[in-house]
Design a protein around this motif. Structure first.
Motif, short mmCIF file in Angstrom:
data_model
loop_
_atom_site.label_atom_id
_atom_site.label_comp_id
_atom_site.label_asym_id
_atom_site.label_seq_id
_atom_site.Cartn_x
_atom_site.Cartn_y
_atom_site.Cartn_z
N ASP A 62 14.59 -6.77 5.70
CA ASP A 62 14.68 -6.75 4.18
C ASP A 62 13.18 -7.19 3.36
O ASP A 62 12.42 -7.02 2.70
CB ASP A 62 15.45 -7.39 4.14
N ALA A 63 12.79 -8.08 4.45
CA ALA A 63 11.39 -9.47 3.99
C ALA A 63 10.71 -8.25 4.06
O ALA A 63 9.47 -7.58 3.46
CB ALA A 63 10.74 -10.63 4.85
N SER A 65 10.60 -4.75 4.07
CA SER A 65 10.50 -4.17 3.57
C SER A 65 10.24 -4.39 1.69
O SER A 65 9.66 -3.46 0.77
CB SER A 65 12.41 -3.57 3.56
N LYS A 66 10.34 -5.51 1.80
CA LYS A 66 9.96 -6.03 0.01
C LYS A 66 8.31 -6.32 -0.28
O LYS A 66 7.88 -5.48 -1.26
CB LYS A 66 10.49 -7.31 -0.20
N ILE A 67 7.62 -6.55 0.86
CA ILE A 67 6.96 -6.15 1.18
C ILE A 67 5.98 -4.85 0.99
O ILE A 67 5.13 -4.74 0.26
CB ILE A 67 6.34 -6.49 2.48
N ARG A 68 6.64 -4.40 1.22
CA ARG A 68 5.90 -2.59 2.03
C ARG A 68 6.17 -2.36 0.18
O ARG A 68 5.72 -0.53 -0.71
CB ARG A 68 6.85 -2.36 2.30
N THR A 69 7.26 -2.77 -0.49
CA THR A 69 7.91 -1.71 -2.15
C THR A 69 7.18 -2.97 -3.27
O THR A 69 7.46 -2.59 -4.16
CB THR A 69 9.03 -1.54 -2.31
N SER A 70 7.02 -4.14 -2.75
CA SER A 70 6.20 -4.66 -3.73
C SER A 70 5.29 -4.21 -4.95
O SER A 70 4.14 -3.13 -3.99
CB SER A 70 5.33 -5.95 -3.46
N ASP A 75 4.57 -10.38 -6.52
CA ASP A 75 5.77 -10.07 -5.33
C ASP A 75 5.77 -10.14 -3.45
O ASP A 75 6.28 -10.15 -2.93
CB ASP A 75 6.36 -8.70 -6.03
N GLY A 79 7.05 -11.81 -0.63
CA GLY A 79 7.36 -11.27 0.04
C GLY A 79 7.23 -12.20 1.72
O GLY A 79 7.44 -12.17 2.02
N GLU A 82 8.80 -15.39 2.18
CA GLU A 82 9.57 -14.68 2.49
C GLU A 82 9.93 -14.75 4.19
O GLU A 82 10.93 -14.98 5.16
CB GLU A 82 10.63 -14.40 1.86
#
Length: 117
Positions: A62-63, A65-70, A75, A79, A82
C-alpha cells in the motif's frame, strides 16, 4: 477466472481457479508441501509467517502504491517516509537472518518477491 476482481494473478489447478497471490502461495504449500514446505508446520510459527506476509501485503504494498500514484511532491515524500518506516519494522523482524525462516526461503520471502526487481 477471478470471479470478483477480474484480475490476475490466478492459479489454475485441475481447471479450478485459486485467486490472489498469497492465497495461491498458501494453496501451493498445502498441495505440494512434501518436498519444500513454504510455511512452518508448527501452528505458532505458521501464524507468524502469515502475519508478516499480511503485513507486507497491506503495509508495504500500500505504501509503495501511494508513492507510485502520488500527484504532489508532498504526497511523494509522505509516501516515502511511510514506506521506510514499514521497511524498518520488517528489517527489525528479519534481523541478520538470510530469510524469514532463518536459512530456508519461505512464505514471507515470497511475499516480498515483487520488491526484488
Amino acid at each position: 477466472m477471478n470471479p470478483v476482481h477480474k484480475k490476475i494473478p490466478v492459479l489454475i489447478h485441475d481447471d479450478k481457479p485459486v485467486c490472489e497471490s498469497l492465497i495461491a502461495v498458501q494453496y501451493i504449500d498445502e498441495v505440494w508441501n512434501e518436498k519444500s514446505p513454504l510455511l512452518p508446520s508448527d501452528p505458532y510459527l505458521k501464524s507468524q509467517a502469515l502475519f508478516w506476509a499480511d503485513y507486507v501485503d497491506k503495509k508495504i504494498f500500500d505504501a509503495a502504491s501511494k508513492i507510485r500514484t502520488s500527484k504532489t511532491a508532498e504526497d511523494l515524500e509522505a509516501g516515502k517516509k511511510e514506506l521506510i518506516d514499514y521497511l524498518k519494522v520488517l528489517e527489525g523482524e528479519l534481523g541478520d537472518k538470510p530469510y524469514f525462516r532463518g536459512e530456508t526461503f519461505g512464505y514471507v520471502d515470497i511475499s516480498l518477491v515483487p520488491f526484488y526487481s
